[in-house]
Design a protein around this motif. Structure first.
Motif, PDB file in Angstrom:
ATOM      1  N   ASP A 223      -9.297   1.794  10.549  1.00 62.35           N
ATOM      2  CA  ASP A 223     -10.275   0.999  11.296  1.00 62.35           C
ATOM      3  C   ASP A 223      -9.910   0.981  12.770  1.00 62.35           C
ATOM      4  OD1 ASP A 223     -12.580  -0.977  11.248  1.00 62.35           O
ATOM      5  OD2 ASP A 223     -11.049  -2.157  12.272  1.00 62.35           O
TER       6      ASP A 223
ATOM      7  N   PHE B  69      -7.693  -1.724   5.575  1.00 61.01           N
ATOM      8  CA  PHE B  69      -8.033  -2.924   6.351  1.00 61.01           C
ATOM      9  C   PHE B  69      -9.531  -3.237   6.239  1.00 61.01           C
ATOM     10  CE2 PHE B  69      -8.811  -5.540  10.051  1.00 61.01           C
ATOM     11  CZ  PHE B  69      -7.644  -6.257  10.215  1.00 61.01           C
ATOM     12  N   SER B  70     -10.358  -2.242   6.515  1.00 60.07           N
ATOM     13  CA  SER B  70     -11.805  -2.493   6.509  1.00 60.07           C
ATOM     14  C   SER B  70     -12.320  -2.788   5.109  1.00 60.07           C
ATOM     15  CB  SER B  70     -12.560  -1.303   7.109  1.00 60.07           C
ATOM     16  OG  SER B  70     -12.315  -0.128   6.371  1.00 60.07           O
TER      17      SER B  70
ATOM     18  N   GLN C  34      -2.706  -4.522  10.977  1.00 57.12           N
ATOM     19  CA  GLN C  34      -3.348  -3.998  12.182  1.00 57.12           C
ATOM     20  C   GLN C  34      -2.367  -4.084  13.334  1.00 57.12           C
ATOM     21  OE1 GLN C  34      -6.234  -6.491  14.338  1.00 57.12           O
ATOM     22  NE2 GLN C  34      -7.684  -4.786  14.265  1.00 57.12           N
TER      23      GLN C  34
ATOM     24  N   VAL D  40      -5.521 -10.438   5.956  1.00 57.78           N
ATOM     25  CA  VAL D  40      -5.203  -9.332   6.867  1.00 57.78           C
ATOM     26  C   VAL D  40      -4.236  -9.850   7.922  1.00 57.78           C
ATOM     27  CG1 VAL D  40      -7.325  -8.013   6.525  1.00 57.78           C
ATOM     28  CG2 VAL D  40      -7.256  -9.804   8.264  1.00 57.78           C
TER      29      VAL D  40
ATOM     30  N   SER E 226      -1.615  -8.835  11.550  1.00 59.41           N
ATOM     31  CA  SER E 226      -1.530  -7.938  12.701  1.00 59.41           C
ATOM     32  C   SER E 226      -0.239  -8.144  13.470  1.00 59.41           C
ATOM     33  CB  SER E 226      -2.725  -8.146  13.643  1.00 59.41           C
ATOM     34  OG  SER E 226      -2.830  -9.493  14.045  1.00 59.41           O
TER      35      SER E 226
ATOM     36  N   CYS F  39       0.148   1.169   9.031  1.00 58.75           N
ATOM     37  CA  CYS F  39      -0.894   0.271   9.526  1.00 58.75           C
ATOM     38  C   CYS F  39      -2.249   0.971   9.400  1.00 58.75           C
ATOM     39  CB  CYS F  39      -0.636  -0.093  10.989  1.00 58.75           C
ATOM     40  SG  CYS F  39       0.930  -0.950  11.256  1.00 58.75           S
ATOM     41  N   THR F  40      -3.237   0.276   8.864  1.00 57.57           N
ATOM     42  CA  THR F  40      -4.543   0.906   8.626  1.00 57.57           C
ATOM     43  C   THR F  40      -5.633   0.398   9.565  1.00 57.57           C
ATOM     44  OG1 THR F  40      -4.929  -0.683   6.830  1.00 57.57           O
ATOM     45  CG2 THR F  40      -4.052   1.480   6.220  1.00 57.57           C
ATOM     46  N   SER F  41      -5.246  -0.261  10.647  1.00 55.08           N
ATOM     47  CA  SER F  41      -6.187  -0.631  11.699  1.00 55.08           C
ATOM     48  C   SER F  41      -5.469  -0.591  13.032  1.00 55.08           C
ATOM     49  CB  SER F  41      -6.766  -2.027  11.453  1.00 55.08           C
ATOM     50  OG  SER F  41      -7.669  -2.390  12.481  1.00 55.08           O
TER      51      SER F  41
ATOM     52  N   PRO G  90      -3.196  -5.699   4.342  1.00 51.26           N
ATOM     53  CA  PRO G  90      -3.170  -4.576   5.288  1.00 51.26           C
ATOM     54  C   PRO G  90      -2.816  -5.060   6.687  1.00 51.26           C
ATOM     55  CG  PRO G  90      -5.432  -5.210   4.812  1.00 51.26           C
ATOM     56  CD  PRO G  90      -4.570  -6.021   3.893  1.00 51.26           C
TER      57      PRO G  90
ATOM     58  N   GLN H  91      -7.926 -14.230  10.642  1.00 53.45           N
ATOM     59  CA  GLN H  91      -6.815 -13.386  11.079  1.00 53.45           C
ATOM     60  C   GLN H  91      -6.037 -14.085  12.185  1.00 53.45           C
ATOM     61  OE1 GLN H  91      -7.959  -9.459  12.351  1.00 53.45           O
ATOM     62  NE2 GLN H  91      -5.885  -8.888  12.956  1.00 53.45           N
TER      63      GLN H  91
END
Length: 625
Positions: free
Chosen positions: A357, A198-199, A291, A240, A242, A311-313, A289, A215
């Motif tokens: 993140d 994500f970051s 969130q 990105v 979410s 999920c990477t955030s 990615p 986003q």
């Protein structure tokens, strides 16, 4: 003149508290002795207390008053001479007139199904007092006490020492049948390592186009519908995505979430109920990615399943997802739970090189939040996270409407966060900034909402934010649809291509003010405790951190805020905040100049003016200045 005692309380599950704080201040300025009980009370508890008050005032804004009071009546005998009032937003479907009559039969003396301005309310209250031979107190706008506000103290000795993550993991995973699928940390780590960072995507996009990454917010009940939303956003070029989690999951009511899922009547995505497998399938089906956004009271299981699913955030923190949302949730408990989340994220970095993140919701209550408070809160949460081994953090800020102040806030937040991390020995941390479009009550027309969104996006560009969480024009009256999100995305893209200007001289002045106030707060808070979690608890216990309009009993509740003549947010009452005499005087002078310009002597009247400025449409354009 004898004291006129008022019991003021929110009822039911409603978490709105801004209006209650305004009433508390206004009553106190008019000489009333206010016993403020905060939100989420049971009205039955107040029957036995009625004898101690001349006035009992209940409020709810979520439209469910009929549900909360379906079996409630207050007889003249129960009242014991007190007058009972109820108001707010009592219904979402019934006719206000019919509801008013229904609540009068329950024993309420005054009923306000919808918002009523303070002037009208106090005129009608005076008439009611006169009719019942109750003497009104003398106004005291200069020396008003803002009422009894119970302030609970968190205990440092309740913090868990060392790594609580592995010790309590089995119990956390056992709290729902879907938890076991997240148990294998090694397999989870291998899967996560294959997912886009994500970051990294945010950093890469910023380096290419020098614009904030857009986003959308998105949360629907079913996996198929959520995937449809994600695929549509991806087709628009969204980089990105979410999951917005439903309110039942946020309150850890997984049985309720299951019922809502079966009826397809949730206001978000019930990620825990869907489980690792179905959420992994979504992560594999879309390129961007993912969130997880939420405000979950106990975030541990949600973090486990979210990260195991790819999920990477993961958003949230021990201050931002406690103090603005919950009444009696101790900081020690929230710090322990978020330490678990941060240690889980650190594990995936240590053993698999995956930098999850961690974003902090620095918008707090979203209402008239001075930048220095938002930034100090963000940085304290950042320090707790990176001390546990987190390597990537995002700091959030909610636009307030003064362009110079908003630009300055984003700049100071990013710079000061990096300076503070380095000063504390953390030199390998990715730090990014997030700009939230205006989070308080939206304009009452679609045209004005669109103008706000358009100009707000330009402010985010001028501020140099790394990411922009955008709103839709449906905010003023509805839950946004996929079409609303699409229109907002396209509107913002146009705005970001257009040229916008700022008063850079004023931006620099605001940067100096924000930097000074924030460093004054942080130097005192961090100067008295070596441990960051200890420092947070100590700060709230002493009132060195105090979030305006918060429902929490763990926030002292003395700080109030308002706009100055440039529409920048200032401190109306600094409470116990450790600001210098110069900072306090500057804020006081700016607010008093505003009161003089508006010919207002009452702090409550000024606050009402500022809180309702946008929904009433009493402004020329956005940004306000």
């Amino acid at each position: 003149m004898p004291n006129c005692k008022v019991l003021l309380a929110g009822i039911g599950k409603d978490s709105h508290s801004v209006g209650l704080h305004l009433l508390k201040l206004s009553l106190a300025e008019r000489g009333f002795d206010v016993d403020f009980r905060g939100i989420q009370n049971n009205p039955e508890d107040f029957k036995s207390l009625s004898k101690d008050y001349q006035l009992v005032m209940l409020s709810t804004l979520d439209g469910h008053a009929s549900l909360y009071l379906q079996n409630f009546t207050i007889s003249e005998h129960d009242k014991q001479g007190a007058l009972w009032v109820i108001g707010g937003n009592l219904t979402i479907d019934a006719e206000p007139g019919a509801l008013e009559a229904a609540f009068q039969t329950k024993g309420f003396d005054l009923v306000y199904p919808k918002y009523v301005d303070l002037t009208t309310f106090f005129l009608q209250l005076e008439q009611l007092f006169t009719l019942n031979n109750i003497a009104l107190p003398l106004p005291d706008t200069k020396h008003a006490q803002t009422g009894i506000h119970q302030h609970l103290l968190s205990r440092i000795d309740e913090l868990e020492a060392g790594s609580s993550f592995m010790r309590s993991r089995a119990k956390v995973l056992a709290s729902h049948p879907n938890g076991q699928a997240a148990a294998n940390l090694h397999q989870n780590g291998l899967f996560l390592a294959e997912k886009p960072s994500f970051s990294h995507i945010v950093s890469h996009s910023r380096s290419l186009c020098h614009l904030p990454l857009l986003q959308p917010r998105s949360g629907v009940s079913t996996t198929s519908e959520q995937l449809r939303y994600f695929e549509h956003f991806t087709s628009l070029g969204v980089e990105v995505l979410s999951f917005q989690i439903d309110s039942l999951t946020r309150n850890n009511d997984y049985n309720g979430a299951e019922q809502g899922l079966n009826q397809n009547k949730l206001n978000g995505f019930p990620l825990i109920n869907h489980g690792v497998g179905p959420v992994r399938a979504i992560c594999q089906a879309v390129a961007p990615p993912l969130q997880v956004r939420h405000s979950t009271k106990d975030p541990r299981l949600l973090a486990e399943i979210s990260l195991a699913a790819g999920c990477t955030s993961f958003e949230g923190g021990p201050i931002c997802y406690n103090i603005p949302y919950y009444k009696d949730y101790s900081l020690a408990e929230s710090l322990n739970r978020w330490a678990y989340v941060d240690q889980l994220c650190a594990h995936y970095y240590q053993y698999h090189g995956v930098a999850i993140d961690r974003e902090f919701f620095g918008t707090l209550t979203g209402t008239l939040i001075p930048p220095s408070l938002a930034i100090a809160s963000n940085i304290l949460e950042m320090l707790t996270a990176i001390s546990h081994g987190v390597k990537s953090v995002s700091l959030g800020y909610a636009e307030q409407g003064c362009r110079s102040q908003d630009i300055a806030a984003i700049a100071v937040m990013g710079e000061l966060a990096k300076q503070t991390a380095a000063a504390h020995g953390f030199n390998d941390i990715t730090i990014q900034t997030v700009f939230h479009q205006y989070m308080a009550a939206f304009p009452a027309t679609r045209a004005r909402s669109e103008q706000l969104i358009y100009a707000s996006a330009q402010t985010a560009v001028l501020a140099g934010a790394d990411r922009l969480l955008y709103k839709t024009a449906a905010e003023f009256n509805n839950i946004p649809t996929l079409e609303d999100n699409t229109e907002a995305f396209q509107l913002i893209q146009r705005a970001m291509r257009d040229t916008a200007t700022a008063d850079w001289e004023m931006v620099n002045i605001e940067k100096e003010i924000i930097y000074q106030e924030t460093t004054e707060l942080l130097s005192t808070i961090l100067g008295h405790q070596a441990d960051y979690r200890d420092a947070i608890i100590n700060a709230f216990n002493r009132g060195w951190l105090d979030i305006p309009f918060s429902p929490s009993l763990y926030s002292m509740g003395r700080v109030t805020t308002a706009r100055d003549n440039s529409y920048a947010v200032r401190y109306l009452d600094c409470g116990n905040l450790p600001l210098s005499a110069a900072s306090k005087k500057r804020n006081s002078d700016m607010v008093e100049a505003k009161k003089e310009k508006l010919n207002i002597s009452s702090n409550a009247d000024l606050l009402e003016h500022d809180l309702l400025l946008i929904p009433r449409g009493q402004y020329r354009h956005w940004p306000l200045s």
